[in-house]
Enzyme design. Structure first.
Site, PDB file in Angstrom:
ATOM      1  N   HIS A  51       0.869  -1.263  -0.066  1.00  0.00           N
ATOM      2  CA  HIS A  51      -0.130  -0.284   0.032  1.00  0.00           C
ATOM      3  C   HIS A  51       0.792   1.353   0.055  1.00  0.00           C
ATOM      4  O   HIS A  51       0.174   2.372  -0.145  1.00  0.00           O
ATOM      5  CB  HIS A  51      -1.152  -0.037   1.158  1.00  0.00           C
ATOM      6  CG  HIS A  51      -2.088  -1.083   1.166  1.00  0.00           C
ATOM      7  ND1 HIS A  51      -2.816  -0.808   0.422  1.00  0.00           N
ATOM      8  CD2 HIS A  51      -2.215  -2.337   1.891  1.00  0.00           C
ATOM      9  CE1 HIS A  51      -3.777  -2.175   0.371  1.00  0.00           C
ATOM     10  NE2 HIS A  51      -3.416  -2.809   1.482  1.00  0.00           N
ATOM     11  N   ARG A  76       6.577  -5.981   3.329  1.00  0.00           N
ATOM     12  CA  ARG A  76       5.106  -6.592   2.714  1.00  0.00           C
ATOM     13  C   ARG A  76       5.171  -6.342   1.109  1.00  0.00           C
ATOM     14  O   ARG A  76       5.162  -5.274   0.701  1.00  0.00           O
ATOM     15  CB  ARG A  76       3.825  -6.018   3.402  1.00  0.00           C
ATOM     16  CG  ARG A  76       2.653  -6.434   2.785  1.00  0.00           C
ATOM     17  CD  ARG A  76       1.376  -6.288   3.626  1.00  0.00           C
ATOM     18  NE  ARG A  76       1.161  -4.689   3.955  1.00  0.00           N
ATOM     19  CZ  ARG A  76      -0.081  -4.556   4.558  1.00  0.00           C
ATOM     20  NH1 ARG A  76      -0.696  -5.288   4.957  1.00  0.00           N
ATOM     21  NH2 ARG A  76      -0.346  -3.196   4.893  1.00  0.00           N
ATOM     22  N   ASP A  90      17.423  -9.848  -1.512  1.00  0.00           N
ATOM     23  CA  ASP A  90      18.736  -9.607  -1.826  1.00  0.00           C
ATOM     24  C   ASP A  90      19.174  -8.429  -1.268  1.00  0.00           C
ATOM     25  O   ASP A  90      20.433  -8.115  -1.207  1.00  0.00           O
ATOM     26  CB  ASP A  90      18.556  -9.480  -3.564  1.00  0.00           C
ATOM     27  CG  ASP A  90      18.961 -10.650  -4.149  1.00  0.00           C
ATOM     28  OD1 ASP A  90      18.867 -11.787  -3.787  1.00  0.00           O
ATOM     29  OD2 ASP A  90      18.887 -10.697  -5.360  1.00  0.00           O
ATOM     30  N   GLU A 155      -7.209 -12.577   4.129  1.00  0.00           N
ATOM     31  CA  GLU A 155      -7.785 -11.378   4.059  1.00  0.00           C
ATOM     32  C   GLU A 155      -9.219 -11.592   3.464  1.00  0.00           C
ATOM     33  O   GLU A 155      -9.933 -10.511   3.034  1.00  0.00           O
ATOM     34  CB  GLU A 155      -7.137 -10.447   3.108  1.00  0.00           C
ATOM     35  CG  GLU A 155      -5.682 -10.185   3.793  1.00  0.00           C
ATOM     36  CD  GLU A 155      -4.924  -9.224   3.037  1.00  0.00           C
ATOM     37  OE1 GLU A 155      -5.227  -8.064   3.273  1.00  0.00           O
ATOM     38  OE2 GLU A 155      -4.107  -9.491   2.243  1.00  0.00           O
ATOM     39  N   ASP A 181      -9.362  -5.588   4.881  1.00  0.00           N
ATOM     40  CA  ASP A 181      -9.690  -6.356   3.733  1.00  0.00           C
ATOM     41  C   ASP A 181     -10.972  -7.425   3.895  1.00  0.00           C
ATOM     42  O   ASP A 181     -11.690  -7.722   3.205  1.00  0.00           O
ATOM     43  CB  ASP A 181      -8.397  -6.927   3.001  1.00  0.00           C
ATOM     44  CG  ASP A 181      -7.792  -5.989   2.022  1.00  0.00           C
ATOM     45  OD1 ASP A 181      -8.401  -5.742   0.793  1.00  0.00           O
ATOM     46  OD2 ASP A 181      -6.648  -5.653   2.344  1.00  0.00           O
TER      47      ASP A 181
END
Length: 258
Positions: A51, A76, A90, A155, A181
């Site tokens: 988000h 996230r 990485d 969700e 959600d």
């Protein structure tokens, strides 16, 4: 996870040792908040690239700031974004949070994006930040990568019904229910209906021996979540800061004497 310069227990090891950990959910750019979280003594930060902006150059700077202060970073990623998962790891992220996991098959894809073979399908490289730019051997880099924490988000009502299958998927370390959600998926019913589904998913997760992660708006909610068995608490810092600033902007006015 970056190969550590000095021995330090990973988040996964700390959870295995029975610790309860607290973190802060942040969005880019938040370098100062990363440092403040570390100085305050939180255990980890979550950088939200679902988000919030998914700028990997900024993400690297935030991970570097976190490592300098000895705090771990979870990222996230977006729904089914293996490329962003690879880049985040990485860069040295300690783990990933995968949103919108509705089934065991979704969970397996999340695990595959988070680990090298034979556990997953992540592309192997030691010359990244996580491999200290090629200065560690393949075996050492592989061992460090196995400490990657894999968290999946439930969700939807469908996902709550499949919570046990999702949680017991090999390679899943923790489950986070996304209440916003979930409420949207249910058509924004009364809060107690959402709470019931959240409790159902939490119970299924605990029964599978997996860690429950919970997003909370403040300290009271954190304590309640921990009392209920949550061992990964993450504070929604947007809400914490807005609540604090709102209180500062609207101080209580004492009643005038009559």
């Amino acid at each position: 996870m970056t190969v550590p310069r000095t021995p330090r227990r990973s988040l996964k090891q700390r959870l295995a040792d029975g610790e309860s950990l607290r973190g802060a959910l942040l969005r880019l750019p938040s370098e100062t908040l990363v440092e403040m979280a570390a100085v305050a003594g939180l255990d980890y930060v979550v950088i939200d690239c679902e988000h919030g902006p998914a700028d990997t150059a900024l993400l690297q700077q935030h991970i570097m700031a976190a490592e300098a202060h000895g705090i771990d970073v979870l990222v996230r990623v977006g729904t089914a974004e293996p490329a962003l998962a690879l880049r985040s790891l990485d860069l040295g992220a300690a783990g990933l949070i995968h949103p919108h996991v509705d089934s065991a098959e979704d969970a397996r894809r999340a695990v595959a994006a988070s680990h090298y073979p034979p556990w997953g399908e992540r592309g192997f490289a030691t010359y990244s930040r996580a491999g200290r730019f090629g200065t560690v051997g393949a075996a050492e880099h592989l061992a460090a990568s196995r400490e990657t924490l894999v968290i999946v988000m439930i969700e939807t009502r469908r996902a709550c019904a499949a919570a046990g299958e999702i949680a017991r998927t090999e390679g899943v370390d923790a489950v986070l229910v996304g209440p916003a959600d979930l409420a949207a998926d249910c058509g924004f019913p009364p809060p107690e209906a959402v709470d019931s589904l959240v409790g159902q998913a939490h119970r299924a997760t605990a029964e599978c021996g997996r860690t429950v992660m919970t997003i909370v708006p403040g300290l009271d909610a954190a304590r309640s979540a921990e009392d209920a068995g949550t061992r990964l608490v993450v504070f929604n810092m947007a809400q914490v800061l807005m609540d604090t600033m709102g209180a500062l902007a609207r101080p209580e006015v004492p009643e005038r004497p009559r």
